[in-house]
Design an enzyme around this catalytic site. Structure first.
Site, PDB file in Angstrom:
ATOM      1  CE  LYS A 112      70.293  38.370  17.227  1.00  0.00           C
ATOM      2  NZ  LYS A 112      70.013  37.845  15.892  1.00  0.00           N
ATOM      3  CE  LYS A 195      70.597  33.096  21.226  1.00  0.00           C
ATOM      4  NZ  LYS A 195      70.538  32.396  20.120  1.00  0.00           N
ATOM      5  CE  LYS A 198      75.176  30.754  13.259  1.00  0.00           C
ATOM      6  NZ  LYS A 198      73.770  30.622  13.208  1.00  0.00           N
TER       7      LYS A 198
HETATM    8  P1  ATP Z   1      72.503  35.304  16.509  1.00  0.00           P
HETATM    9  O1  ATP Z   1      73.089  35.398  18.055  1.00  0.00           O
HETATM   10  O2  ATP Z   1      73.272  36.111  15.628  1.00  0.00           O
HETATM   11  O3  ATP Z   1      71.108  35.384  16.374  1.00  0.00           O
HETATM   12  P2  ATP Z   1      72.291  32.438  16.639  1.00  0.00           P
HETATM   13  O4  ATP Z   1      73.285  31.758  17.638  1.00  0.00           O
HETATM   14  O5  ATP Z   1      71.110  32.705  17.421  1.00  0.00           O
HETATM   15  O6  ATP Z   1      72.706  33.573  16.001  1.00  0.00           O
HETATM   16  P3  ATP Z   1      70.654  31.670  14.632  1.00  0.00           P
HETATM   17  O7  ATP Z   1      71.222  31.354  13.099  1.00  0.00           O
HETATM   18  O8  ATP Z   1      70.000  33.057  15.194  1.00  0.00           O
HETATM   19  O9  ATP Z   1      71.952  31.475  15.345  1.00  0.00           O
HETATM   20  O10 ATP Z   1      69.752  30.473  15.118  1.00  0.00           O
HETATM   21  C1  ATP Z   1      69.573  29.351  14.266  1.00  0.00           C
HETATM   22  C2  ATP Z   1      68.657  28.304  15.250  1.00  0.00           C
HETATM   23  O11 ATP Z   1      69.610  27.699  16.347  1.00  0.00           O
HETATM   24  C3  ATP Z   1      67.393  28.942  15.839  1.00  0.00           C
HETATM   25  O12 ATP Z   1      66.619  27.911  15.647  1.00  0.00           O
HETATM   26  C4  ATP Z   1      67.644  29.198  17.082  1.00  0.00           C
HETATM   27  O13 ATP Z   1      66.509  29.356  18.026  1.00  0.00           O
HETATM   28  C5  ATP Z   1      68.394  28.097  17.447  1.00  0.00           C
HETATM   29  N1  ATP Z   1      69.726  28.353  18.562  1.00  0.00           N
HETATM   30  C6  ATP Z   1      70.525  29.244  18.681  1.00  0.00           C
HETATM   31  N2  ATP Z   1      71.481  29.394  19.803  1.00  0.00           N
HETATM   32  C7  ATP Z   1      70.831  28.501  20.710  1.00  0.00           C
HETATM   33  C8  ATP Z   1      71.057  27.875  21.817  1.00  0.00           C
HETATM   34  N3  ATP Z   1      72.069  28.344  22.521  1.00  0.00           N
HETATM   35  N4  ATP Z   1      70.432  26.854  22.130  1.00  0.00           N
HETATM   36  C9  ATP Z   1      69.676  26.319  21.632  1.00  0.00           C
HETATM   37  N5  ATP Z   1      69.060  26.680  20.215  1.00  0.00           N
HETATM   38  C10 ATP Z   1      69.711  27.613  19.782  1.00  0.00           C
HETATM   39 MG    MG Z   2      69.702  33.905  16.602  1.00  0.00          MG
END
Ligand code: ATP
Ligand code: MG
Length: 332
Positions: A112, A195, A198
């Site tokens: 990040k 992956k 967000k």
């Molecule tokens: P950011 O990129 O800002 O970190 P994010 O997409 O990872 O956002 P979070 O709110 O950080 O979203 O994560 C919430 C939950 O979703 C966490 O438990 C994380 O491990 C899970 N998660 C996020 N992306 C994935 C993915 N691609 N596959 C499986 N689990 C995910």
């Molecule tokens: Mg995350």
């Protein structure tokens, strides 16, 4: 009942399919068997630049989506992280137990901050895994249902729990990650080497649960696969197709071997068309339920107020014990 704790960021507004399959879906199941604490982690959301009005709106929106996904405030404790000041308080103590080098090894921070530019990345982003350590330890959680990307932070939590307990006496429960192999990592539909995220996904590769269902269908149909035509689960040779099979299988409860058989000789088009339909059937009622919760902000806020009260009761007790162990003079 064993206890679980987990959180989701209110950044970006809509949850994406990775959040749902990797985490939230498990949260819903675990509220039946565990003493479950789930939170919208707004403290984490300010580690990257953000807008106050957007954050406020997205915090409610995240809570509404969690309810729409099936969290039941009578079966779990649902709250907003900043409503429980003990998170920031315990995080400070944990910051002081963490080595600088140790924190520097967190790959989520490296990813990040690289995207931000090292000079622009905040110190908050650097220490956010340690806030997460506090989040987990405050509730004496036995298990933490998350996606694979969070495994390293749970390892850090275990290291710090062990360090604190060793130095100051048995205080914290040792938590374990709860990561389901099949859905631990859902990939970007346009780039199956990264992956779905967000903050880092390509717009076309990111399935937002609150997108217009038409948009969702279009994204599924234009998912990147490979130049072959065989539908087979093989994460090394066929990461794109395997990702689609995982999503299809989890949303419908159909085994992957059964899907491979069903689509044998049919080509990617058929698989994508059917998956697009499955997705639309899933997101349409989800979007409607989310809107219903948003339309009644008083009820939503009262759910969150009750959740915060229940969470604080637990968090305050743990923090008091930790403060005492560290040697802080009690305020009389
Ligand atoms: P950011 O990129 O800002 O970190 P994010 O997409 O990872 O956002 P979070 O709110 O950080 O979203 O994560 C919430 C939950 O979703 C966490 O438990 C994380 O491990 C899970 N998660 C996020 N992306 C994935 C993915 N691609 N596959 C499986 N689990 C995910
Ligand atoms: Mg995350």
């Amino acid at each position: 009942r064993p206890r679980v704790l987990s959180g989701i960021q209110p950044t970006a507004g809509s949850f994406h399919l990775g959040n749902y399959l990797g985490a939230v879906r498990q949260w819903v199941a675990l509220q039946e068997t565990h003493d479950a604490f789930y939170m919208v982690v707004d403290l984490h959301a300010i580690t990257l630049p953000q807008d106050p009005d957007v954050l406020r709106a997205n915090t409610r929106l995240a809570a509404a989506q969690l309810l729409a996904a099936g969290l039941d405030p009578d079966r779990c404790t649902l709250f907003v992280q900043s409503h429980v000041p003990e998170h920031a308080q315990l995080a400070w103590v944990m910051n002081c137990l963490t080595g600088f080098g140790e924190a520097s090894r967190m790959t989520q921070f490296k990813d990040k901050s690289a995207k931000q530019g090292a000079d622009r990345a905040s110190v908050g982003l650097f220490t956010y895994p340690i806030l997460q350590v506090a989040d987990i330890l405050l509730y004496q959680a036995d298990e933490v249902p998350v996606g694979e990307d969070q495994r390293q932070h749970i390892e850090l939590t275990r290291d710090l729990a062990d360090r604190f307990n060793g130095r100051f006496g048995e205080t914290f429960t040792m938590p374990k990650p709860y990561i389901l192999k099949e859905t631990a990592k859902i990939y970007d539909l346009q780039d199956p080497s990264i992956k779905m995220s967000k903050s880092a996904s390509t717009p076309k590769g990111l399935i937002n649960l609150l997108d217009e269902p038409k948009t969702t269908a279009k994204k599924v149909k234009s998912a990147v696969t490979d130049t072959d035509t065989v539908i087979r689960y093989d994460v090394v040779e066929k990461p794109g197709v395997s990702n689609l099979l995982t999503i299809f299988s989890t949303l419908t409860g159909t085994g992957i071997p059964e899907l491979e058989e069903r689509y044998a000789g049919k080509g990617y088009g058929a698989l994508k068309t059917d998956l697009a339909e499955v997705m639309v059937e899933f997101v349409t009622p989800f979007k409607e339920r989310t809107q219903q919760y948003l339309d009644d902000p008083e009820t939503l806020d009262s759910v969150l107020a009750k959740g915060a009260e229940k969470a604080r009761a637990v968090a305050a007790e743990t923090l008091a014990r930790a403060y005492d162990r560290v040697g802080f003079l009690p305020a009389k």
